[in-house]
Design a protein around this motif. Structure first.
Motif, PDB file in Angstrom:
ATOM      1  N   GLU A  81       0.842  -1.188   0.000  1.00 18.45           N
ATOM      2  CA  GLU A  81       0.000   0.000   0.000  1.00 18.45           C
ATOM      3  C   GLU A  81       0.880   1.242   0.000  1.00 18.45           C
ATOM      4  N   GLY A  82       0.524   2.199  -0.839  1.00 20.88           N
ATOM      5  CA  GLY A  82       1.313   3.413  -0.970  1.00 20.88           C
ATOM      6  C   GLY A  82       2.550   3.231  -1.817  1.00 20.88           C
ATOM      7  N   SER A  83       2.610   2.126  -2.564  1.00 18.43           N
ATOM      8  CA  SER A  83       3.808   1.818  -3.353  1.00 18.43           C
ATOM      9  C   SER A  83       3.489   1.501  -4.806  1.00 18.43           C
ATOM     10  N   PHE A  84       4.396   1.924  -5.667  1.00 16.41           N
ATOM     11  CA  PHE A  84       4.421   1.465  -7.055  1.00 16.41           C
ATOM     12  C   PHE A  84       5.632   0.544  -7.107  1.00 16.41           C
ATOM     13  N   ILE A  85       5.369  -0.745  -7.253  1.00 18.37           N
ATOM     14  CA  ILE A  85       6.437  -1.740  -7.222  1.00 18.37           C
ATOM     15  C   ILE A  85       6.662  -2.290  -8.626  1.00 18.37           C
ATOM     16  N   VAL A  86       7.919  -2.287  -9.034  1.00 16.71           N
ATOM     17  CA  VAL A  86       8.311  -2.904 -10.299  1.00 16.71           C
ATOM     18  C   VAL A  86       9.016  -4.197  -9.921  1.00 16.71           C
ATOM     19  N   LEU A  87       8.417  -5.304 -10.304  1.00 16.93           N
ATOM     20  CA  LEU A  87       8.941  -6.618  -9.955  1.00 16.93           C
ATOM     21  C   LEU A  87       9.543  -7.260 -11.201  1.00 16.93           C
ATOM     22  N   GLU A  88      10.854  -7.467 -11.156  1.00 21.60           N
ATOM     23  CA  GLU A  88      11.567  -8.130 -12.244  1.00 21.60           C
ATOM     24  C   GLU A  88      12.086  -9.461 -11.726  1.00 21.60           C
ATOM     25  N   ARG A  89      12.648 -10.248 -12.589  1.00 26.06           N
ATOM     26  CA  ARG A  89      13.159 -11.557 -12.167  1.00 26.06           C
ATOM     27  C   ARG A  89      14.279 -11.441 -11.137  1.00 26.06           C
ATOM     28  N   THR A  90      15.127 -10.443 -11.287  1.00 25.62           N
ATOM     29  CA  THR A  90      16.303 -10.351 -10.425  1.00 25.62           C
ATOM     30  C   THR A  90      16.280  -9.176  -9.455  1.00 25.62           C
TER      31      THR A  90
ATOM     32  N   LEU B 154      13.726  -5.851  -7.400  1.00 23.56           N
ATOM     33  CA  LEU B 154      12.474  -5.233  -7.031  1.00 23.56           C
ATOM     34  C   LEU B 154      12.758  -3.757  -6.822  1.00 23.56           C
ATOM     35  N   ARG B 155      11.945  -2.895  -7.420  1.00 26.82           N
ATOM     36  CA  ARG B 155      12.077  -1.459  -7.194  1.00 26.82           C
ATOM     37  C   ARG B 155      10.760  -0.947  -6.643  1.00 26.82           C
ATOM     38  N   ARG B 156      10.846   0.006  -5.730  1.00 25.26           N
ATOM     39  CA  ARG B 156       9.656   0.537  -5.090  1.00 25.26           C
ATOM     40  C   ARG B 156       9.716   2.055  -5.086  1.00 25.26           C
ATOM     41  N   ALA B 157       8.619   2.688  -5.512  1.00 26.04           N
ATOM     42  CA  ALA B 157       8.498   4.146  -5.453  1.00 26.04           C
ATOM     43  C   ALA B 157       7.224   4.481  -4.695  1.00 26.04           C
ATOM     44  N   PRO B 158       7.274   5.489  -3.847  1.00 28.36           N
ATOM     45  CA  PRO B 158       6.062   5.863  -3.112  1.00 28.36           C
ATOM     46  C   PRO B 158       5.043   6.526  -4.025  1.00 28.36           C
ATOM     47  N   ILE B 159       3.782   6.253  -3.776  1.00 30.09           N
ATOM     48  CA  ILE B 159       2.717   6.940  -4.507  1.00 30.09           C
ATOM     49  C   ILE B 159       1.755   7.631  -3.552  1.00 30.09           C
ATOM     50  N   ALA B 160       1.972   7.490  -2.255  1.00 25.80           N
ATOM     51  CA  ALA B 160       1.035   8.027  -1.264  1.00 25.80           C
ATOM     52  C   ALA B 160       0.906   9.537  -1.333  1.00 25.80           C
ATOM     53  N   LEU B 161       1.984  10.267  -1.623  1.00 20.90           N
ATOM     54  CA  LEU B 161       1.893  11.721  -1.670  1.00 20.90           C
ATOM     55  C   LEU B 161       0.895  12.169  -2.734  1.00 20.90           C
ATOM     56  N   ILE B 162       0.879  11.514  -3.851  1.00 15.92           N
ATOM     57  CA  ILE B 162      -0.035  11.867  -4.920  1.00 15.92           C
ATOM     58  C   ILE B 162      -1.467  11.528  -4.517  1.00 15.92           C
ATOM     59  N   MET B 163      -1.641  10.494  -3.730  1.00 15.50           N
ATOM     60  CA  MET B 163      -2.966  10.072  -3.304  1.00 15.50           C
ATOM     61  C   MET B 163      -3.616  11.113  -2.400  1.00 15.50           C
ATOM     62  N   PHE B 164      -2.824  11.876  -1.631  1.00 14.95           N
ATOM     63  CA  PHE B 164      -3.372  12.791  -0.644  1.00 14.95           C
ATOM     64  C   PHE B 164      -3.531  14.216  -1.147  1.00 14.95           C
TER      65      PHE B 164
END
Length: 147
Positions: free
Chosen positions: A101-110, A112-122
């Motif tokens: 929750e509050g994350s944009f996760i890019v899941l690759e085979r090798t 994982l990258r995570r960027a917050p999205i909560a600021l945009i939500m509020f």
């Protein structure tokens, strides 16, 4: 946890996740051919995390500043089996310290990258002006800054 599987997500993975108790809505079943913006809006309204193989959600959230869903998991690989995305999601859910929750996760085979999205939500303002306003506001509680 509630999910919205985009229509490019394997049906076998949706069925698997449902069979172990996850609430998964599936675009191919109830909204085939929906535009990405419609899927995003539905996820916001229903409070669902998007499961997708489509990178366009980053564009919609970060560049076009559409309202953000609780989270997005972008599977950036070609699955070897139809069950693989569900299995990878379950592995991801077992990791301590990773909040979907509050994350944009890019899941690759090798990786994982995570960027917050909560600021945009509020906020309804562009991100730059929202950050400036938050920095200037002594009344803003720190709990709103989910990173």
């Amino acid at each position: 946890m509630r999910f919205l599987a985009n229509e490019n997500f394997p049906r076998t993975s949706v069925i698997y996740l449902r069979s172990i108790g996850y609430d998964v809505a599936y675009g191919s079943e109830d909204a085939p051919g929906a535009e990405d913006s419609e899927v995003l809006t539905r996820a916001v309204v229903e409070g669902r995390i998007i499961l997708t193989f489509d990178r366009d959600y980053g564009e919609l959230i970060y560049r076009r500043r559409m309202r953000s869903p609780p989270g997005v998991i972008y599977f950036r690989y070609i699955p070897a089996t139809p069950e693989e995305p569900a299995e990878d999601l379950l592995r991801l859910l077992r990791f301590e310290g990773i909040s979907l929750e509050g994350s944009f996760i890019v899941l690759e085979r090798t990786q994982l990258r995570r960027a917050p999205i909560a600021l945009i939500m509020f906020c309804d303002r562009p991100l730059g002006s929202a950050l400036r306003a938050m920095a200037q506001s002594a009344r803003l509680r720190r709990s709103h800054l989910v990173v």
